[in-house]
Structure formats: structure tokens, C-alpha cells
Enzyme design. Structure first.
Site, PDB file in Angstrom:
ATOM      1  N   GLU A 176     -49.206 -38.466 -15.762  1.00  0.00           N
ATOM      2  CA  GLU A 176     -49.805 -38.111 -17.057  1.00  0.00           C
ATOM      3  C   GLU A 176     -51.058 -37.246 -16.864  1.00  0.00           C
ATOM      4  OE1 GLU A 176     -49.305 -38.375 -20.366  1.00  0.00           O
ATOM      5  OE2 GLU A 176     -47.287 -38.713 -19.637  1.00  0.00           O
ATOM      6  N   HIS A 193     -44.817 -31.896 -16.823  1.00  0.00           N
ATOM      7  CA  HIS A 193     -43.978 -33.020 -16.373  1.00  0.00           C
ATOM      8  C   HIS A 193     -42.802 -32.474 -15.555  1.00  0.00           C
ATOM      9  CE1 HIS A 193     -45.899 -36.472 -18.088  1.00  0.00           C
ATOM     10  NE2 HIS A 193     -45.790 -36.072 -19.347  1.00  0.00           N
ATOM     11  N   HIS A 196     -48.517 -29.584 -21.356  1.00  0.00           N
ATOM     12  CA  HIS A 196     -48.398 -30.961 -20.854  1.00  0.00           C
ATOM     13  C   HIS A 196     -46.936 -31.290 -20.552  1.00  0.00           C
ATOM     14  CE1 HIS A 196     -49.445 -35.420 -21.023  1.00  0.00           C
ATOM     15  NE2 HIS A 196     -48.134 -35.462 -21.251  1.00  0.00           N
ATOM     16  N   GLU A 197     -46.062 -31.006 -21.513  1.00  0.00           N
ATOM     17  CA  GLU A 197     -44.640 -31.354 -21.332  1.00  0.00           C
ATOM     18  C   GLU A 197     -44.011 -30.558 -20.184  1.00  0.00           C
ATOM     19  OE1 GLU A 197     -43.559 -33.939 -22.627  1.00  0.00           O
ATOM     20  OE2 GLU A 197     -45.261 -34.144 -23.956  1.00  0.00           O
ATOM     21  N   TYR A 211     -43.020 -42.760 -12.531  1.00  0.00           N
ATOM     22  CA  TYR A 211     -43.619 -42.871 -13.871  1.00  0.00           C
ATOM     23  C   TYR A 211     -43.941 -44.328 -14.230  1.00  0.00           C
ATOM     24  CZ  TYR A 211     -44.704 -41.027 -18.499  1.00  0.00           C
ATOM     25  OH  TYR A 211     -45.363 -40.627 -19.645  1.00  0.00           O
ATOM     26  N   ASP A 214     -46.117 -49.428 -21.966  1.00  0.00           N
ATOM     27  CA  ASP A 214     -46.398 -48.022 -21.669  1.00  0.00           C
ATOM     28  C   ASP A 214     -46.274 -47.780 -20.160  1.00  0.00           C
ATOM     29  OD1 ASP A 214     -47.141 -45.343 -21.924  1.00  0.00           O
ATOM     30  OD2 ASP A 214     -49.287 -45.788 -22.002  1.00  0.00           O
ATOM     31  N   HIS A 266     -50.501 -43.807 -20.201  1.00  0.00           N
ATOM     32  CA  HIS A 266     -51.276 -42.949 -21.113  1.00  0.00           C
ATOM     33  C   HIS A 266     -52.683 -43.481 -21.335  1.00  0.00           C
ATOM     34  CE1 HIS A 266     -47.130 -41.713 -22.163  1.00  0.00           C
ATOM     35  NE2 HIS A 266     -47.693 -40.532 -22.377  1.00  0.00           N
TER      36      HIS A 266
END
Lengths: 79, 382
Positions: free
Chosen positions: B187, B167, B163-164, B178, B260, B265
Site C-alpha cells: 500500500e 499495485h 496508486h492502482e 498483501y 483489512d 491501509h
């Protein structure tokens, strides 16, 4: 002084709310120092935390905390 | 000048070791650098030197740093490409996870690292204390150990590492802004390729996968299987302390929250569920067909402020290119978006993805400005 900090975002995207009312003198000092700086509310990096900070009703959105804002947030949220 | 950063081993020799030395020689040079820099108390130096020692572009290059519970990045270099396991579980998970993610992108989609040009994959573990997060800061991964009460260490799940790093892939391709819908898509793509990295590593078909993001990251004190569920958004956790999974699985549940970054998310649940539906309708290995459609979409078809509806149209366009208009994959993708209430809306004409040819990876520890996220859609011809 009443301080409410709501943390959102992060990889998990969970919301955490912390309130101090009245804030202890040490935290009040940190809040006064933080309010002298403009919190950087833009330039979000993926999965970073976002903080909504309310100090006696004055509202701030903090995305990449400066040192002073970081100290206040840490003091209120605890470790 | 007080600081002489290149006096230990001259850069041209380092470069030569990097290009011609074997793994052991590179390791030894790493150790030398580490010791001498520590001796002089110059932590920042390590990153610069390590980048010279890195393998030539095009190969897998990983470094793992230890922040030792502080917040200075990158921290102390503890493992480089090809060196032996450190024995620190977070260090070795970060190293192995970055490797599996690299291998996934390389072998499945022919992509060389996050930037497509062999960028070195840097990870910092043990960041801060009791830190409940993992993030991509624009140039590297950062992992916390978790507070131990609710969360365990964030390197524990391969899909979180995928996931990271995704990005990073997004940063160098669609560069999705974002916030709001484009942020939820940012995301979404991270969750999609995060779970695909895991499925690929486990050789797991779409049917066999649990489609959970961050499965097992909670301690046993939390009532929850994972942080998100692509199969059933909104059901990953329900706990008196942590709360309930807020993700919608349909547009009617789209959250207009401001925090957020506009619920990035939360609303990612909608496209996440569409991907799950498409992948399971198609069947087989999700990375082969549905994953390929999403990869082509992310890397060639979107613009910075893409909406859900535009993303839906872009995946259909990618499915047509790859498999044909009357194909089963195209049909499944169309049905999937319909089921989550997203009606495809074609993107405006013109090139979509800003191609970044000018990028030079900065040295470790440097403040890295994010790529420009300001552009709204394709540039108009003058």
C-alpha cells in the site's frame, strides 16, 4: 437470524458495519445458501474489500465473494 | 463450433494494422470490431481483438472499457490508444490518468509500463452501481462511480490512478505479499508513486505538495480533505458518518488488527510518513531523489515478505548506491525512518526480487491468477 457484516479494506481502507436482527426471510434464505459454500478467504487482490460475516455467531472471512456470498453481502449492506 | 472469434478481420490483417497502421486506421478497425462483436453479442471477444490491435510493445497502449454499472469485466470497449476523447468524464479521466502514470514511469525511471515490458493498460469504469472503490485486480484497473453521498467517482484523482497502477508495478517486481507489514508496504509504495505521479504532472516540488491521497474524492457532505495524509497520517478525515482517519505515523501506533488483511491501509501511514519526511528534508522534486531511492528499493531490493525494518535498510542501501553513504539523501532517509520509530534491519543475503521472465499478459476478461505470493524471503542454496 442475526447477521452482522463488517466491511474493511478497499482503496479508502474504511470500516463499515451493518447488522440485521432479525434478518428478513429473504435474507435468511440468502444466508443459508451462502453458508453451503466455502467463502474464499484467501487470494486478496490489492484494494479489494474484505468482509467479516457473522451469522448467528458463526464467523466467516470473505475476501473474494462467490456468487452466493456476494448476494448475501449486497442484501445486508444495501447498494 | 458455434463461436468463430476470428472471422471478422483475420488476425494477421489486424496485426498488420496494429504494426503499420496510423492512429485513424487503428481507430476504425477498433470500431469495426466493436460493432461486429456487439452484433453477435460477444463482449469477451473485444478484449482478444483489441489486444491484437494494440501498439507494438514498448509504446504507450491504453484501453478503457465501460462496465455500464454491471460487474462483468472488462465491459464494453469505449476508447483505445490515440482515439478522441469520449465525452464521458470517467472514461477520459481513466485514459488520461493511465497516460500520465505511464509517462511518469517512462520518463522518470525509464520503465516501460507496469511490467517493464510495455504491457497494455486496461481500465474499466462505471463498475457496479454506487461502487465506492478503485482496485487493481491483477491485470487491470477497476473504478467505481462512488455512491454520490460520501464518495465521488474514483477516476477523479490522478494519485488514485497512479496508486492502482503501482499495485501492478509491485506485482511484477517486489511482489509484496498483501497482508501484515509486507501488505502495508505494498500500500505504501502505491501511495508514494501515486502522489509522485500527481506531483510530476503538476510540476510540484516536495514543499508545494499537499501530500494527500484521494484529495477531493469525498462529497462536500463529508468532513475530510482526503482519504490519507502522508504529511500528517491520522488527520485526513474526521466525520460522524465516515469515522476518523485511523492511520498511525509512528511504530508505537502500529495496529495489530486482523481485518483489512492485517491493517494494510492503516499501517501504511508509518512508512508513508517516513517518505514524506525524507522527501521534504531533501527538498526539490520528490520524484528525482527520494522517489528514485524508493523506486530502486521496490524494483531490486525487497522480497515478498519484507518487513518495515527490512524496507528501511533497503532504502538506505539504495541511497548509498545512488548517492553515496555520506550523502545528504542517505542522511535524510536515515533520519526519516528514525523519526517514525523504524530501526533498519539488513535483509538476508541473496537475490531479493523474483524476476518474472515468463509472464504473458492474459486476454481481457480472463480470470488471472495472482503471481505466487508464497515465497518467504530469499531462496536458500541447497
Amino acid at each position: 437470524m442475526r447477521i452482522v457484516i463488517t466491511r474493511t479494506g478497499g482503496f479508502a481502507g474504511m470500516t463499515q458495519r451493518h447488522e440485521v436482527d432479525p434478518a428478513p426471510p429473504a435474507v435468511e434464505t440468502l444466508a443459508r445458501a451462502a453458508e453451503k459454500e466455502t467463502p474464499s478467504g484467501d487470494a486478496a487482490t490489492p484494494d479489494a474489500f474484505e468482509y467479516a460475516v457473522s451469522i448467528d455467531g458463526r464467523e466467516y472471512v470473505v475476501k473474494n465473494p462467490t456468487r452466493a456470498w456476494g448476494r448475501l453481502i449486497e442484501a445486508v449492506l444495501g447498494k | 463450433m458455434h463461436r468463430q472469434s476470428c472471422c471478422v478481420i483475420p488476425p494477421h490483417i489486424l496485426r498488420s494494422i496494429a504494426e503499420n497502421g496510423d492512429a485513424e486506421q487503428r481507430d476504425r478497425a477498433h470500431a469495426t470490431l466493436e460493432q461486429s462483436a456487439q452484433f453477435r453479442g460477444e463482449r469477451a471477444l473485444i478484449g482478444e481483438m483489441a489486444s491484437l490491435l494494440a501498439l507494438p510493445a514498448g509504446e504507450k497502449r491504453r484501453t478503457v472499457y465501460d462496465a455500464k454499472s454491471a460487474t462483468h469485466l472488462p465491459g464494453k470497449l469505449v476508447r483505445g490508444e490515440g482515439s478522441a476523447a469520449s465525452g464521458d468524464v470517467a472514461v477520459d479521466e481513466a485514459y488520461d490518468g493511465a497516460g500520465k502514470t505511464y509517462d511518469f514511469y517512462r520518463s522518470v525511471y525509464g520503465r516501460s509500463s507496469v511490467d517493464g515490458r510495455g504491457m497494455r493498460l486496461d481500465s474499466t469504469v462505471h463498475y457496479s452501481s454506487h461502487f465506492d472503490n478503485a482496485q487493481w485486480n491483477g491485470r487491470q484497473m477497476v473504478y467505481g462511480d462512488g455512491d454520490g453521498r460520501l464518495f465521488q467517482r474514483f477516476t477523479k484523482c490522478l494519485d488514485i490512478i497512479g496508486h492502482e497502477l503501482t499495485h501492478g508495478v509491485t506485482q511484477f517486481t517486489a511482489s509484496l505479499f498483501y497482508g501484515g507489514e509486507s501488505g502495508a508496504l505494498n500500500e505504501h509504495f502505491s501511495d508514494v508513486f501515486g502522489i509522485l505521479v500527481k506531483q510530476h504532472a503538476l510540476k510540484q516540488s516536495a514543499q508545494k505538495s499537499d501530500w494527500l491521497i484521494g484529495a477531493g474524492i469525498f462529497t462536500n457532505k463529508v468532513h475530510g480533505a482526503a482519504v490519507r495524509s502522508m504529511k500528517a497520517p491520522g488527520t485526513a478525515y474526521d466525520d460522524p458518518v465516515v469515522g476518523k482517519d485511523p492511520q498511525p505515523s509512528h511504530m508505537r501506533g502500529y495496529s495489530k488488527m486482523r481485518s483489512d488483511n492485517g491493517g494494510v491501509h492503516v499501517n501504511s501511514g508509518i512508512p508513508n510518513h517516513a517518505f514524506y519526511l525524507a522527501a521534504t528534508m531533501i527538498g526539490g522534486n520528490a520524484w528525482e531523489t527520494a522517489g528514485r531511492i524508493w523506486y530502486v528499493t521496490l524494483t531490486t531490493k525487497l522480497h515478498t515478505r519484507a518487513t518495515f525494518r527490512e524496507c528501511a535498510a533497503a532504502t538506505l542501501s539504495a541511497a548509498t548506491e545512488l548517492f553515496g553513504r555520506a550523502s545528504a539523501p542517505h542522511d535524510a532517509v536515515a533520519k526519516a525512518w528514525k523519526e517514525v520509530g523504524v530501526e533498519p534491519q539488513p535483509l538476508a543475503e541473496g537475490p531479493r526480487v523474483p524476476i518474472r521472465r515468463d509472464f504473458v499478459p492474459p486476454s481481457a476478461g480472463a480470470e488471472v491468477p495472482l503471481p505466487s505470493l508464497r515465497r518467504r524471503g530469499p531462496r536458500k542454496a541447497k
